[in-house]
Design a protein around this motif. Sequence first.
Motif, PDB file in Angstrom:
ATOM      1  N   SER A 101      45.519  41.003  36.093  1.00  0.00           N
ATOM      2  CA  SER A 101      45.437  41.841  34.893  1.00  0.00           C
ATOM      3  C   SER A 101      44.850  41.085  33.711  1.00  0.00           C
ATOM      4  O   SER A 101      44.371  41.696  32.758  1.00  0.00           O
ATOM      5  N   GLN A 102      44.904  39.752  33.753  1.00  0.00           N
ATOM      6  CA  GLN A 102      44.354  38.915  32.695  1.00  0.00           C
ATOM      7  C   GLN A 102      43.832  37.624  33.319  1.00  0.00           C
ATOM      8  O   GLN A 102      44.374  37.147  34.310  1.00  0.00           O
ATOM      9  N   ILE A 103      42.789  37.073  32.711  1.00  0.00           N
ATOM     10  CA  ILE A 103      42.274  35.767  33.117  1.00  0.00           C
ATOM     11  C   ILE A 103      42.542  34.789  31.982  1.00  0.00           C
ATOM     12  O   ILE A 103      42.198  35.056  30.827  1.00  0.00           O
ATOM     13  N   VAL A 104      43.171  33.665  32.305  1.00  0.00           N
ATOM     14  CA  VAL A 104      43.513  32.654  31.303  1.00  0.00           C
ATOM     15  C   VAL A 104      42.852  31.340  31.702  1.00  0.00           C
ATOM     16  O   VAL A 104      43.135  30.791  32.768  1.00  0.00           O
ATOM     17  N   SER A 105      41.980  30.848  30.854  1.00  0.00           N
ATOM     18  CA  SER A 105      41.300  29.583  31.124  1.00  0.00           C
ATOM     19  C   SER A 105      42.078  28.427  30.507  1.00  0.00           C
ATOM     20  O   SER A 105      42.428  28.458  29.324  1.00  0.00           O
ATOM     21  N   GLU A 127      43.409  34.216  22.095  1.00  0.00           N
ATOM     22  CA  GLU A 127      44.619  33.412  22.279  1.00  0.00           C
ATOM     23  C   GLU A 127      44.346  31.908  22.377  1.00  0.00           C
ATOM     24  O   GLU A 127      44.792  31.242  23.327  1.00  0.00           O
ATOM     25  N   PRO A 128      43.651  31.288  21.416  1.00  0.00           N
ATOM     26  CA  PRO A 128      43.448  29.829  21.460  1.00  0.00           C
ATOM     27  C   PRO A 128      44.720  29.100  21.037  1.00  0.00           C
ATOM     28  O   PRO A 128      44.823  28.571  19.934  1.00  0.00           O
ATOM     29  N   PHE A 129      45.681  29.040  21.936  1.00  0.00           N
ATOM     30  CA  PHE A 129      47.030  28.579  21.631  1.00  0.00           C
ATOM     31  C   PHE A 129      47.287  27.247  22.333  1.00  0.00           C
ATOM     32  O   PHE A 129      47.056  27.115  23.539  1.00  0.00           O
ATOM     33  N   VAL A 130      47.767  26.252  21.598  1.00  0.00           N
ATOM     34  CA  VAL A 130      48.067  24.940  22.181  1.00  0.00           C
ATOM     35  C   VAL A 130      49.297  25.052  23.083  1.00  0.00           C
ATOM     36  O   VAL A 130      50.342  25.548  22.663  1.00  0.00           O
ATOM     37  N   PRO A 180      48.568  43.355  41.238  1.00  0.00           N
ATOM     38  CA  PRO A 180      47.543  42.979  40.256  1.00  0.00           C
ATOM     39  C   PRO A 180      47.949  43.242  38.811  1.00  0.00           C
ATOM     40  O   PRO A 180      47.624  42.464  37.919  1.00  0.00           O
ATOM     41  N   GLU A 181      48.671  44.333  38.557  1.00  0.00           N
ATOM     42  CA  GLU A 181      49.007  44.686  37.182  1.00  0.00           C
ATOM     43  C   GLU A 181      49.904  43.658  36.507  1.00  0.00           C
ATOM     44  O   GLU A 181      49.978  43.603  35.285  1.00  0.00           O
ATOM     45  N   SER A 182      50.601  42.847  37.294  1.00  0.00           N
ATOM     46  CA  SER A 182      51.488  41.846  36.699  1.00  0.00           C
ATOM     47  C   SER A 182      51.172  40.443  37.215  1.00  0.00           C
ATOM     48  O   SER A 182      52.054  39.602  37.341  1.00  0.00           O
ATOM     49  N   THR A 183      49.899  40.208  37.513  1.00  0.00           N
ATOM     50  CA  THR A 183      49.461  38.900  37.989  1.00  0.00           C
ATOM     51  C   THR A 183      48.434  38.317  37.024  1.00  0.00           C
ATOM     52  O   THR A 183      47.521  39.014  36.588  1.00  0.00           O
ATOM     53  N   ILE A 184      48.602  37.050  36.698  1.00  0.00           N
ATOM     54  CA  ILE A 184      47.711  36.344  35.777  1.00  0.00           C
ATOM     55  C   ILE A 184      46.807  35.411  36.574  1.00  0.00           C
ATOM     56  O   ILE A 184      47.282  34.649  37.419  1.00  0.00           O
ATOM     57  N   GLY A 185      45.513  35.460  36.317  1.00  0.00           N
ATOM     58  CA  GLY A 185      44.582  34.523  36.932  1.00  0.00           C
ATOM     59  C   GLY A 185      44.388  33.310  36.040  1.00  0.00           C
ATOM     60  O   GLY A 185      43.992  33.447  34.883  1.00  0.00           O
ATOM     61  N   LEU A 186      44.685  32.122  36.563  1.00  0.00           N
ATOM     62  CA  LEU A 186      44.556  30.884  35.793  1.00  0.00           C
ATOM     63  C   LEU A 186      43.360  30.074  36.288  1.00  0.00           C
ATOM     64  O   LEU A 186      43.233  29.820  37.487  1.00  0.00           O
ATOM     65  N   LEU A 187      42.503  29.648  35.379  1.00  0.00           N
ATOM     66  CA  LEU A 187      41.393  28.756  35.702  1.00  0.00           C
ATOM     67  C   LEU A 187      41.802  27.334  35.344  1.00  0.00           C
ATOM     68  O   LEU A 187      42.079  27.032  34.178  1.00  0.00           O
ATOM     69  N   PRO A 209      40.900  41.355  30.366  1.00  0.00           N
ATOM     70  CA  PRO A 209      41.089  40.497  29.191  1.00  0.00           C
ATOM     71  C   PRO A 209      40.987  39.018  29.549  1.00  0.00           C
ATOM     72  O   PRO A 209      41.522  38.574  30.564  1.00  0.00           O
ATOM     73  N   TYR A 210      40.301  38.274  28.698  1.00  0.00           N
ATOM     74  CA  TYR A 210      40.057  36.850  28.937  1.00  0.00           C
ATOM     75  C   TYR A 210      40.684  36.037  27.815  1.00  0.00           C
ATOM     76  O   TYR A 210      40.398  36.256  26.639  1.00  0.00           O
TER      77      TYR A 210
END
Length: 366
Positions: A122-126, A195-198, A31-38, A154-155
Amino acid sequence: GYRRWYSKRSFKSQVSSFKLEDQTGTLGLEPESTIGLLLMRPQIVSNTHKHYDGLIRAIEAEGLSVIPAISTLMDNRQACERFFVDRGEAREGRRQKAGGRKQRATDNRELITDKNTRSRVSQIVSLTGFSFVGGPAMNDSDAAAEYLTGLNIPYRSLVSLDTQTIDSWRESPTGLNPVQTGMQVAIPEIDGATEPFVFGGIPERGVEPAPLWVRCQRVARRLKRWQRLQTSPRSEIKLALVVYCFPPNKGNIGTAADLDVLASVWEVLKSLQNEGYRVRIPESVDALRAMLLGGYAEVAGATANVAYRMDVDEYARLCPFIGDIEAEWGPAPGAINSAGGELLIQGIQLDNVFIGVQPTFGYEGD
């Protein structure tokens, strides 16, 4: 499906973010090095997800794992509950016994968060481009903030160019158009996203989104650095504080509308030390002020202590936008905050904490 596929390839790819969950050799994601992507469902079912693929490859190249989840558009809490958190039977039993804490839901379902929840990421990235709760039709920022606060993960919310092409975005002096800015920057920030990054979009003559590979790599590096901040011991983390200095050349360092900034900074330093950060604390506020305003300042002719002198070659290497800056302001190092052909970085180093002084811009009255 992704976790099963990942478990078959992770040894070959030498990605470091996995662990053995039990003695049977079952391979799982750390979990500590896994990113959740929506992800957006229409992009998946229509097979127009090359921009997603590019970002996932970039993230995995940084040694991180990914759990992609398809968003229902209207309420991302459902995907988070299903794929990004693990409540477990024991935790669920404790929650039911304690009564739990219910969350509002726009679809009349009730999602529960409690302190016994264990995160799988560890982070959620939409990547949806819409609000966390409400989708394209509305947004319920209160519900989003409440749920995300309960998760304490963190989102982030990245930007895919949907209402303008990559070419028009690059050529526009304002960048994102108003629709993109409102939908994919302002509303997610109200929800609590950063992080509103293109990272991708539709090319001028294209019909489906494509990744911007260099920007995908930058996103991945930033996620890796955020992950490192989350997992590093506090004693190893380096922090920087920047104190106010405006109007220029008026003795306004650390004033900020007559506030006693340096006294506040001194209290912050003590709190950081108590919480495990490595910081050297001056004996008093006056000692802190003397260190910041004195030191090497008089020798260099600066308004504050000079902590570092940066030559132009180093500046050019660290600043990718030097060409744009010099086109407007002239060649580096310029005439302000410089001496002997070098840029003067003003501030003081207190072990792992750097207190910098806001760089001077312009002259008073210019």
